[in-house]
Design a protein around this motif. Structure first.
Motif, PDB file in Angstrom:
ATOM      1  N   TYR A 125       0.774  -1.329  -0.023  1.00  0.00           N
ATOM      2  CA  TYR A 125       0.021   0.023   0.046  1.00  0.00           C
ATOM      3  C   TYR A 125       0.842   1.023   0.046  1.00  0.00           C
ATOM      4  CZ  TYR A 125      -2.723   3.786   2.204  1.00  0.00           C
ATOM      5  OH  TYR A 125      -3.335   4.853   2.670  1.00  0.00           O
ATOM      6  N   LEU A 126       1.996   1.114   0.560  1.00  0.00           N
ATOM      7  CA  LEU A 126       2.921   2.369   0.924  1.00  0.00           C
ATOM      8  C   LEU A 126       3.357   2.753  -0.301  1.00  0.00           C
ATOM      9  CD1 LEU A 126       4.428   1.937   4.499  1.00  0.00           C
ATOM     10  CD2 LEU A 126       2.605   3.576   3.733  1.00  0.00           C
ATOM     11  N   GLU A 169       0.203   2.865  -3.663  1.00  0.00           N
ATOM     12  CA  GLU A 169      -0.734   3.980  -3.508  1.00  0.00           C
ATOM     13  C   GLU A 169      -0.160   5.130  -2.794  1.00  0.00           C
ATOM     14  OE1 GLU A 169      -4.669   3.008  -1.979  1.00  0.00           O
ATOM     15  OE2 GLU A 169      -4.510   1.028  -2.649  1.00  0.00           O
ATOM     16  N   LYS A 170       0.869   5.197  -2.034  1.00  0.00           N
ATOM     17  CA  LYS A 170       1.438   6.354  -1.445  1.00  0.00           C
ATOM     18  C   LYS A 170       2.638   6.651  -2.196  1.00  0.00           C
ATOM     19  CE  LYS A 170      -1.844   7.230   1.507  1.00  0.00           C
ATOM     20  NZ  LYS A 170      -2.731   8.437   1.272  1.00  0.00           N
ATOM     21  N   ALA A 218       5.588   5.788  -1.944  1.00  0.00           N
ATOM     22  CA  ALA A 218       6.656   5.862  -0.692  1.00  0.00           C
ATOM     23  C   ALA A 218       7.933   5.448  -1.387  1.00  0.00           C
ATOM     24  CB  ALA A 218       6.309   5.121   0.594  1.00  0.00           C
ATOM     25  N   THR A 242      11.779   4.743   2.779  1.00  0.00           N
ATOM     26  CA  THR A 242      10.564   4.810   3.616  1.00  0.00           C
ATOM     27  C   THR A 242      10.163   3.439   3.865  1.00  0.00           C
ATOM     28  OG1 THR A 242      10.043   7.148   2.999  1.00  0.00           O
ATOM     29  CG2 THR A 242       8.302   5.806   3.911  1.00  0.00           C
ATOM     30  N   TYR A 269       9.853   1.428   7.399  1.00  0.00           N
ATOM     31  CA  TYR A 269       8.484   0.805   7.999  1.00  0.00           C
ATOM     32  C   TYR A 269       8.626  -0.594   8.186  1.00  0.00           C
ATOM     33  CZ  TYR A 269       5.272   4.884   7.600  1.00  0.00           C
ATOM     34  OH  TYR A 269       4.574   6.069   7.807  1.00  0.00           O
ATOM     35  N   SER A 323       0.370   4.210  11.766  1.00  0.00           N
ATOM     36  CA  SER A 323      -0.195   4.202  10.407  1.00  0.00           C
ATOM     37  C   SER A 323      -0.668   2.783  10.131  1.00  0.00           C
ATOM     38  CB  SER A 323       0.898   4.674   9.628  1.00  0.00           C
ATOM     39  OG  SER A 323       1.204   5.913  10.020  1.00  0.00           O
ATOM     40  N   PHE A 377      -4.399   1.580   8.862  1.00  0.00           N
ATOM     41  CA  PHE A 377      -4.506   0.813   7.764  1.00  0.00           C
ATOM     42  C   PHE A 377      -5.209  -0.592   7.871  1.00  0.00           C
ATOM     43  CE2 PHE A 377      -2.962  -2.697   5.149  1.00  0.00           C
ATOM     44  CZ  PHE A 377      -3.377  -2.449   3.718  1.00  0.00           C
TER      45      PHE A 377
END
Length: 311
Positions: free
Chosen positions: A18-19, A22-23, A25, A29, A33, A86, A90
């Motif tokens: 997802y990071l 969609e983000k 990242a 990063t 995470y 975060s 989620f």
């Protein structure tokens, strides 16, 4: 601390997808995470927990106390807590009823949703994008075929070495979570592209100091997780796929398509490398249209041919 089970690590993989997708990242990063959340998962597992839905304030306090005991700087502590917060948010969006220090929500508990999968048509469109006339394109096609055709995790795909490909037996040997090995059948379509890549694509990418990894980058090194993300996203855009797509999407699609075709859940569990069938059961939550069609095909009372008669 012991290595956490897949019930805890699989949701982390979904979140990292997802990071990255969609983000958008960065690699650094996503890696940060990953490190922070794996630390939290290990501590959580050591406390006897195997389901993120049971995460509660006591677990958050335990994580904070552990960080304090490690002598971490306040900057590091804030970053790790932010990563965990975060991730838990989620999970809430994905249907986990997490009992953590997050804003209270009064809605009824949602059913756990199936991770988004591609349709078979979308998979075919994606696989058709790489330019197979060039070595990088052959690599990409073989890599995408392996992710989808064998249901590999991105780390498993990156870690594959030549000796893992038992092509005469049409199987691949995969070392998954916690060092466990499983044997996965290679579909004929995937096998064809692997053979072609090993013959015509990989030799063009090999450098004098190249490792024995199956999938190599342009410099001759092993392809990295971030490299796989980047390649996959580029091809997904060219295929006109608008939904978010990451390596785990192809693994989800593999599982969903197997279950929809009637594969036994235990067999799918073994193919995916899940320790517990409970982890695999998420793939049984098929869309209603699929369930309704299976019902119509299977149940003797579904057609309504035997109309009621009056006395």
């Amino acid at each position: 601390m012991c290595s956490p089970p897949q019930e805890l690590t699989e949701p982390i993989e979904w979140f990292l997808d997802y990071l990255a997708v969609e983000k958008a990242a960065s690699r650094n990063t996503v890696d940060a995470y990953h490190r922070d959340l794996m630390q939290a998962a290990k501590l959580y597992f050591d406390a006897g927990q195997v389901d993120w839905a049971a995460f509660c304030p006591d677990d958050a306090d335990r994580f904070y106390a552990w960080m304090a005991g490690q002598g971490l700087s306040q900057t590091s502590v804030r970053r790790k807590l932010s990563a965990l917060r975060s991730f838990l948010k989620f999970l809430l969006r994905e249907g986990y009823d997490v009992r953590s220090r997050l804003p209270e929500h009064t809605s009824a508990r949602k059913p756990r949703r199936l991770p988004k999968a591609l349709t078979e048509r979308e998979v075919e469109a994606l696989l058709a994008v790489p330019d197979a006339s060039r070595a990088p394109g052959l690599r990409d096609r073989a890599m995408l075929e392996s992710l989808y055709g064998c249901g590999l995790r991105v780390s498993e795909c990156c870690d594959l070495v030549i000796s893992d490909l038992l092509l005469q037996d049409e199987v691949v040997r995969v070392t998954g979570k916690r060092g466990k090995t499983r044997i996965i059948p290679i579909p004929q379509g995937t096998l064809m592209w692997l053979v072609r890549y090993l013959k015509d694509g990989r030799p063009a990418l090999v450098k004098p100091k190249s490792p024995s990894r199956v999938f190599l980058n342009q410099r001759g090194g092993g392809l990295s997780r971030s490299g796989v993300f980047r390649i996959l996203q580029g091809h997904a855009r060219k295929a006109g796929i608008r939904k978010a797509v990451g390596p785990h999407t192809l693994r989800h699609s593999y599982a969903v398509h197997l279950v929809r075709a009637g594969a036994d859940l235990r067999a799918v569990q073994e193919l995916l490398g899940h320790e517990s069938v409970a982890t695999t059961e998420v793939y049984t939550f098929l869309d209603f249209d699929t369930l309704r069609e299976k019902y119509r095909q299977a149940h003797p009372r579904a057609t309504g041919d035997d109309e009621p008669r009056g006395k």
